[in-house]
Design an enzyme around this catalytic site. Structure first.
Site, PDB file in Angstrom:
ATOM      1  N   ARG A 108       0.816  -1.229   0.000  1.00 15.59           N
ATOM      2  CA  ARG A 108       0.000   0.000   0.000  1.00 15.59           C
ATOM      3  C   ARG A 108       0.844   1.271   0.000  1.00 15.59           C
ATOM      4  O   ARG A 108       0.461   2.283   0.595  1.00 15.59           O
ATOM      5  CB  ARG A 108      -0.967   0.026   1.198  1.00 15.59           C
ATOM      6  N   SER A 115     -10.434   0.059   3.460  1.00 11.30           N
ATOM      7  CA  SER A 115      -9.842  -0.480   4.694  1.00 11.30           C
ATOM      8  C   SER A 115      -9.275   0.648   5.546  1.00 11.30           C
ATOM      9  O   SER A 115      -8.582   1.526   5.044  1.00 11.30           O
ATOM     10  CB  SER A 115      -8.712  -1.447   4.361  1.00 11.30           C
ATOM     11  N   GLU A 135      -4.332   2.871   7.378  1.00 12.98           N
ATOM     12  CA  GLU A 135      -4.066   2.865   5.926  1.00 12.98           C
ATOM     13  C   GLU A 135      -4.582   4.167   5.328  1.00 12.98           C
ATOM     14  O   GLU A 135      -4.094   4.649   4.321  1.00 12.98           O
ATOM     15  CB  GLU A 135      -4.781   1.663   5.292  1.00 12.98           C
TER      16      GLU A 135
HETATM   17  C1  LIG Z   1     -15.577   1.036  -1.332  1.00 13.63           C
HETATM   18  C2  LIG Z   1     -14.090   1.131  -1.377  1.00 13.63           C
HETATM   19  C3  LIG Z   1     -13.349   0.001  -1.675  1.00 13.63           C
HETATM   20  C4  LIG Z   1     -11.953   0.074  -1.697  1.00 13.63           C
HETATM   21  N1  LIG Z   1     -11.242  -1.052  -2.010  1.00 13.63           N
HETATM   22  C5  LIG Z   1      -9.899  -0.987  -2.079  1.00 13.63           C
HETATM   23  C6  LIG Z   1      -9.125  -2.149  -2.445  1.00 13.63           C
HETATM   24  O1  LIG Z   1      -9.651  -3.214  -2.722  1.00 13.63           O
HETATM   25  N2  LIG Z   1      -7.778  -2.021  -2.497  1.00 13.63           N
HETATM   26  C7  LIG Z   1      -7.151  -0.846  -2.214  1.00 13.63           C
HETATM   27  O2  LIG Z   1      -5.918  -0.799  -2.287  1.00 13.63           O
HETATM   28  N3  LIG Z   1      -7.853   0.258  -1.875  1.00 13.63           N
HETATM   29  C8  LIG Z   1      -9.195   0.220  -1.797  1.00 13.63           C
HETATM   30  N4  LIG Z   1      -9.912   1.333  -1.456  1.00 13.63           N
HETATM   31  C9  LIG Z   1      -9.203   2.575  -1.084  1.00 13.63           C
HETATM   32  C10 LIG Z   1      -8.863   3.561  -2.206  1.00 13.63           C
HETATM   33  O3  LIG Z   1      -9.753   3.443  -3.296  1.00 13.63           O
HETATM   34  C11 LIG Z   1      -7.413   3.397  -2.662  1.00 13.63           C
HETATM   35  O4  LIG Z   1      -6.506   3.586  -1.611  1.00 13.63           O
HETATM   36  C12 LIG Z   1      -7.062   4.355  -3.813  1.00 13.63           C
HETATM   37  O5  LIG Z   1      -5.769   4.047  -4.234  1.00 13.63           O
HETATM   38  C13 LIG Z   1      -7.113   5.840  -3.433  1.00 13.63           C
HETATM   39  O6  LIG Z   1      -7.105   6.590  -4.620  1.00 13.63           O
HETATM   40  P1  LIG Z   1      -7.748   8.043  -4.703  1.00 13.63           P
HETATM   41  O7  LIG Z   1      -7.546   8.543  -6.081  1.00 13.63           O
HETATM   42  O8  LIG Z   1      -9.120   8.033  -4.189  1.00 13.63           O
HETATM   43  O9  LIG Z   1      -6.767   8.806  -3.706  1.00 13.63           O
HETATM   44  P2  LIG Z   1      -7.125   9.929  -2.631  1.00 13.63           P
HETATM   45  O10 LIG Z   1      -7.955   9.333  -1.544  1.00 13.63           O
HETATM   46  O11 LIG Z   1      -7.627  11.144  -3.288  1.00 13.63           O
HETATM   47  O12 LIG Z   1      -5.654  10.210  -2.074  1.00 13.63           O
HETATM   48  C14 LIG Z   1      -4.939   9.210  -1.382  1.00 13.63           C
HETATM   49  C15 LIG Z   1      -3.506   9.728  -1.152  1.00 13.63           C
HETATM   50  O13 LIG Z   1      -2.827   9.797  -2.398  1.00 13.63           O
HETATM   51  C16 LIG Z   1      -2.388  11.135  -2.639  1.00 13.63           C
HETATM   52  N5  LIG Z   1      -2.533  11.382  -4.086  1.00 13.63           N
HETATM   53  C17 LIG Z   1      -3.637  11.286  -4.841  1.00 13.63           C
HETATM   54  N6  LIG Z   1      -3.342  11.563  -6.126  1.00 13.63           N
HETATM   55  C18 LIG Z   1      -2.023  11.848  -6.172  1.00 13.63           C
HETATM   56  C19 LIG Z   1      -1.117  12.224  -7.198  1.00 13.63           C
HETATM   57  N7  LIG Z   1      -1.511  12.363  -8.469  1.00 13.63           N
HETATM   58  N8  LIG Z   1       0.172  12.443  -6.869  1.00 13.63           N
HETATM   59  C20 LIG Z   1       0.586  12.321  -5.593  1.00 13.63           C
HETATM   60  N9  LIG Z   1      -0.211  11.974  -4.564  1.00 13.63           N
HETATM   61  C21 LIG Z   1      -1.503  11.736  -4.861  1.00 13.63           C
HETATM   62  C22 LIG Z   1      -3.273  12.028  -1.789  1.00 13.63           C
HETATM   63  O14 LIG Z   1      -2.626  13.254  -1.516  1.00 13.63           O
HETATM   64  C23 LIG Z   1      -3.453  11.148  -0.571  1.00 13.63           C
HETATM   65  O15 LIG Z   1      -2.351  11.242   0.277  1.00 13.63           O
HETATM   66  C24 LIG Z   1     -11.309   1.302  -1.421  1.00 13.63           C
HETATM   67  C25 LIG Z   1     -12.072   2.446  -1.132  1.00 13.63           C
HETATM   68  C26 LIG Z   1     -13.444   2.365  -1.111  1.00 13.63           C
HETATM   69  C27 LIG Z   1     -14.235   3.596  -0.806  1.00 13.63           C
END
Ligand SMILES: Cc1cc2nc3c(=O)[nH]c(=O)nc-3n(C[C@H](O)[C@H](O)[C@H](O)COP(=O)(O)OP(=O)(O)OC[C@H]3O[C@@H](n4cnc5c(N)ncnc54)[C@H](O)[C@@H]3O)c2cc1C
Length: 310
Positions: free
Chosen positions: A184, A231, A301
């Site tokens: 992660r 998570s 996480e």
């Molecule tokens: C229903 C549900 C199910 C999920 N299932 C999973 C799963 O199976 N596996 C899993 O790993 N995760 C899961 N997640 C969590 C989440 O979707 C992941 O962690 C995903 O990678 C986050 O991406 P995001 O674009 O939403 O990031 P954000 O939540 O917007 O940001 C997360 C972090 O990344 C940084 N960030 C975002 N974009 C950039 C960029 N371009 N450059 C630098 N930093 C950046 C942000 O500043 C922050 O620190 C789930 C979430 C939900 C709501």
């Protein structure tokens, strides 16, 4: 707000208007997160073009204005007070281009704000796949890379060839070697601008079946249609955080409108108007109970903005 900070915001607003970049003032962050929690930020900027994104980042760094990069907001807890700085919302910074293709594979260059579901959708249309294991997650490519998102034994790191990063006011493209990734986490600092992904040529029917299979599995085990951030805690080595929390009889435990999911103990659900403070209380309680029972300190996480577990 300090006097010089006020000046920077004035300068920023003028610059954004000149560039014709859309932005909002004192925008609440809750609607931009999957858990729907969090107060306002000073400015929310929506860059569409790389040159403008870079100009904005350079300005913010030069002026030392605190800023935060927002992807899909699906792994984020924002404080009830919000964030006294600038949020760069990448939701308009989207696009997928084919770089190279052979009979078996296709290499795509994808902008950081592109939704994972958009990549899967294009795959179904054009006949390429391999990323369906992340189907249904409301994430962007940049967020998925930063978090090394994974599911069902796969991680995004397996698909990434190279990443374009903004770091120390410079752009660099790095090869996505194995040692840059851990559970992660993408270890390299900086802002992800875009990445090259290598996917497989696949038949449309096969992609749809895979997607269905993964979505069914998710629906069975996760509160997929409720307000959560996925998570809450990382799995400790060879263990599952969810199983540890469940063993402490915490499923269904509620503080205010924040509740530990009945379906999956490592998910916190916002039942309506949960506050970040209630979610933090719940997380602390989980940490304490698991530590008392198993001697294991669960590590969050989720990412925090304007708040922390301390
Ligand atoms: C229903 C549900 C199910 C999920 N299932 C999973 C799963 O199976 N596996 C899993 O790993 N995760 C899961 N997640 C969590 C989440 O979707 C992941 O962690 C995903 O990678 C986050 O991406 P995001 O674009 O939403 O990031 P954000 O939540 O917007 O940001 C997360 C972090 O990344 C940084 N960030 C975002 N974009 C950039 C960029 N371009 N450059 C630098 N930093 C950046 C942000 O500043 C922050 O620190 C789930 C979430 C939900 C709501």
């Amino acid at each position: 707000m300090k006097k010089d900070q006020k000046m920077w915001f004035k300068e920023l607003d003028e610059g954004l208007r000149k560039l014709n970049v859309f932005f909002k003032i004192d925008e609440p962050l809750a609607p931009y997160t999957s858990i729907k929690v969090g107060g306002p930020c000073r400015r929310m900027i929506f860059p569409e073009k790389e040159e403008y994104l870079l100009a904005i980042l350079k300005f913010l760094e030069e002026k030392e204005i605190p800023f935060f990069i927002l992807g899909g907001g699906s792994k984020l807890l924002v404080s009830d007070e919000g964030f006294d700085g600038v949020v760069i919302n990448l939701s308009k910074f989207r696009g997928i281009q084919i770089v190279k293709e052979s009979k078996e594979n296709i290499i795509l260059e994808i902008l950081a704000g592109t939704r994972i579901n958009e990549i899967i959708g294009m795959g179904i249309k054009e006949g390429f796949g391999g990323i369906e294991f992340l189907g249904g997650i409301p994430a962007t490519l940049g967020g998925a890379i930063k978090m090394n998102a994974g599911a069902f034994g796969n991680t995004i790191s397996q698909l990434v060839k190279s990443i374009k990063i903004f770091k120390n006011r410079k752009i660099k493209t790095i090869e996505a070697k194995e040692d840059l990734w851990e559970y992660r986490k993408f270890k390299e600092d900086g802002i992800v601008i875009s990445a090259e992904l290598e996917l497989k040529k696949m038949e449309k029917g096969k992609i749809i079946n895979l997607l269905k299979k993964y979505l069914e599995k998710r629906k069975e085990s996760q509160p997929l249609f409720e307000k959560t951030f996925g998570s809450v805690f990382k799995n400790p080595p060879s263990l599952y955080a969810g199983a540890l929390i469940e063993a402490c009889n915490l499923k269904g435990y509620q503080i205010g409108s924040a509740k530990i999911s009945e379906k999956h103990a490592n998910f916190i659900v916002n039942l309506g108007n949960a506050k970040a403070s209630e979610i933090l209380q719940l997380m602390k309680l989980v940490q304490e109970k698991v530590f008392l029972k198993f001697g294991i300190k669960l590590e969050p996480e989720v990412n925090f903005l304007g708040c922390s577990l301390q």
